[in-house]
Design a protein around this motif. Structure first.
Motif, PDB file in Angstrom:
ATOM      1  N   TYR A 197      41.499  31.835  39.940  1.00 47.18           N
ATOM      2  CA  TYR A 197      41.699  32.666  41.081  1.00 47.18           C
ATOM      3  C   TYR A 197      40.417  33.046  41.882  1.00 47.18           C
ATOM      4  O   TYR A 197      40.559  33.281  43.036  1.00 47.18           O
ATOM      5  N   SER A 235      43.274  43.657  43.233  1.00 45.07           N
ATOM      6  CA  SER A 235      44.038  42.800  42.194  1.00 45.07           C
ATOM      7  C   SER A 235      44.004  43.784  40.854  1.00 45.07           C
ATOM      8  O   SER A 235      44.995  43.400  40.212  1.00 45.07           O
ATOM      9  N   THR A 266      40.987  31.888  45.819  1.00 44.77           N
ATOM     10  CA  THR A 266      41.268  32.985  46.465  1.00 44.77           C
ATOM     11  C   THR A 266      40.167  33.938  46.937  1.00 44.77           C
ATOM     12  O   THR A 266      40.271  34.515  48.105  1.00 44.77           O
ATOM     13  N   SER A 317      46.812  40.322  39.485  1.00 43.86           N
ATOM     14  CA  SER A 317      47.112  39.514  40.271  1.00 43.86           C
ATOM     15  C   SER A 317      46.141  38.249  40.165  1.00 43.86           C
ATOM     16  O   SER A 317      46.419  37.096  40.368  1.00 43.86           O
ATOM     17  N   TRP A 318      45.161  38.388  39.272  1.00 44.14           N
ATOM     18  CA  TRP A 318      44.224  37.214  39.188  1.00 44.14           C
ATOM     19  C   TRP A 318      44.784  36.351  37.827  1.00 44.14           C
ATOM     20  O   TRP A 318      44.497  35.241  37.833  1.00 44.14           O
TER      21      TRP A 318
END
Length: 484
Positions: free
Chosen positions: A127, A114, A131, A119-120
């Motif tokens: 996140y 990530s 996830t 992408s967090w």
């Protein structure tokens, strides 16, 4: 089983031992322990714990492994057959550590991937819970955290690939690459961190001594606990690795090198961690006390928040940090895996490859169970119980078996023969009298704390672990050893 498995040099052994010792605890736990236990004054109990527990017990483990040159379970059985079940309980508890440790590593691998795109997002906490690591909401146990599940599977393949080879070609070779790489990467991170605006705020917060806290027994217990977990003491790792050493090894010299490397790494890393926290405090105006945490909260929530506001340099530091954690974690996981691998191979007469394959399949299956929506909650429960109940008690029991039943003085010739530094009466006294008392007191306090605060679900998980470990240990003890 390969009876003649051996390191090709002391360097391979030292790197493997440093790899086993330097792990997640050095990176995400040590700085918090220092801060919350008196700051700079904590180093007095810390170095005391190294001197009277860390070094003496590792010397004992090296002496036992080197003298017997056998698996942990076989060594204990040779000393007294009735104690074999104790040996199996220890290696099984350490195998349980491997199982949940691989899950933590999978979180890190998700974050490493990530970190190239961040992408967090802006809400790092969301996140992690949605996830990667889940939460403590038991209703979330019905689904898998797919990125974590995939990464667990991949990491078990990596662990198997390294572990199934001869120790020198597998663990030895990988450790010689990953440990220098880890030290270089962490060096880059820490040195850059010290140049950040606000770094001095963080370091001052970390090191400001609270001398009054030295009168609190809990500070001393925290120092001893940190040394046990930081050096992977008494988990049959050092003993197993030492059993692969060639005849002319300088055992005590090796102990001092490993302990010094481990302490230098975690102290050095603490400066980097608090420099970055100081930068966040100075930049965002958030008080330091609100940023300081340990474990998953620090690495997977606070640090991504910091990388988000760092600009371009954050894009470089983030992948480096998660890569460093991955390297530290893999070498530690290999250490946790080895005692079970070595003992099972010796007991059943299986080849190293076959044993590693079977254990990796079993371990991976259990790790996958821990990738549900309550992943981090399960890992926390298991980690607390295994370390504070199982391993701590069994370290004390080992002290009694090796020092009293077999006799600590029997290891002195092997320990002193080639070593530059020698041990004698003082070391024997510490191993026989001082350490068992300290360990049993720590265990008793830990158990009271553990069960007085545990919820019903947590106690159920604890009971499942202890029943599972006892039944498996009983079964391994009853199996007739290969060649008998």
């Amino acid at each position: 089983m390969d009876e003649r498995a051996q390191w090709d040099s002391s360097i391979a052994f030292i790197f493997a031992m440093v790899g086993a010792a330097v792990g997640l605890g050095n990176i995400w736990r040590f700085s918090y322990v220092v801060y919350s236990n008196g700051g700079g004054s904590f180093f007095i109990p810390y170095f005391t714990a190294i001197a009277i527990m860390g070094i003496p017990f590792l010397i004992l483990e090296y002496g036992v492994g080197f003298t017997f040159k056998d698996s942990f379970s076989n060594i204990v059985r040779k000393i007294k057959p009735k104690f074999e079940i104790i040996a199996w309980m220890l290696v099984l508890f350490v195998f349980v550590v491997t199982i949940y440790y691989m899950v933590i590593l999978s979180w890190d691998l998700v974050y490493l991937l990530s970190s190239f795109t961040f992408s967090w997002g802006t809400d790092a906490a969301a996140y992690f819970t949605q996830t990667v690591g889940g939460s403590s909401n038991l209703s979330n146990a019905s689904f898998l955290l797919i990125p974590t599940t995939i990464c667990v599977f991949l990491l078990w393949i990596v662990l198997w690939f390294i572990a199934h080879r001869n120790v020198d070609k597998g663990i030895g070779k990988v450790s010689k690459i990953l440990i220098p790489a880890l030290f270089v990467i962490m060096g880059i991170i820490v040195i850059y961190s010290l140049t950040l605006p606000g770094a001095e705020i963080g370091i001052s917060t970390l090191l400001t001594p609270n001398w009054a806290m030295l009168l609190d027994v809990n500070i001393w217990l925290a120092a001893f606990a940190q040394i046990i977990f930081s050096l992977s003491m008494g988990q049959a790792i050092a003993l197993t690795y030492a059993s692969y050493l060639p005849e002319n090894s300088k055992l005590i010299d090796n102990v001092l090198i490993v302990v010094a490397s481990n302490s230098a790494f975690e102290i050095f890393t603490a400066f980097g961690v608090f420099s970055i926290l100081g930068y966040m405090s100075a930049t965002s105006g958030t008080p330091m006390v609100q940023l300081i945490t340990e474990g998953t909260g620090l690495i997977f929530i606070v640090f991504p928040m910091i990388f988000n506001i760092m600009g371009p340099i954050g894009r470089i530091l983030a992948p480096l940090l998660f890569l460093a954690i991955l390297f530290a974690g893999i070498t530690s996981a290999l250490g946790f895996f080895e005692p079970m691998l070595n003992s099972t191979s010796a007991k059943l007469g299986w080849s190293r490859k076959k044993t590693a394959t079977v254990l990796a399949i079993v371990g991976c299956a259990f790790s996958l169970i821990l990738t549900t929506g309550i992943s981090s909650y399960l890992v926390k429960i298991i980690d607390s119980f295994v370390n504070e109940f199982g391993i701590l008690l069994l370290i004390g029991v080992q002290c009694i078996i090796f020092a009293w039943v077999y006799g600590a003085e029997h290891f002195l010739p092997a320990l002193n023969e080639y070593s530059t530094f020698k041990v004698g009466r003082t070391w024997t006294f510490i191993i026989k009298y001082l350490l068992p008392v300290v360990l049993i007191v720590m265990w008793a306090i830990g158990i009271v704390t553990l069960f007085s605060t545990a919820k019903r679900f947590e106690i159920i998980i604890d009971l499942i672990i202890i029943v599972g470990v006892f039944v498996a240990a009983f079964a391994f003890t009853k199996i007739r050893a290969h060649g008998e």
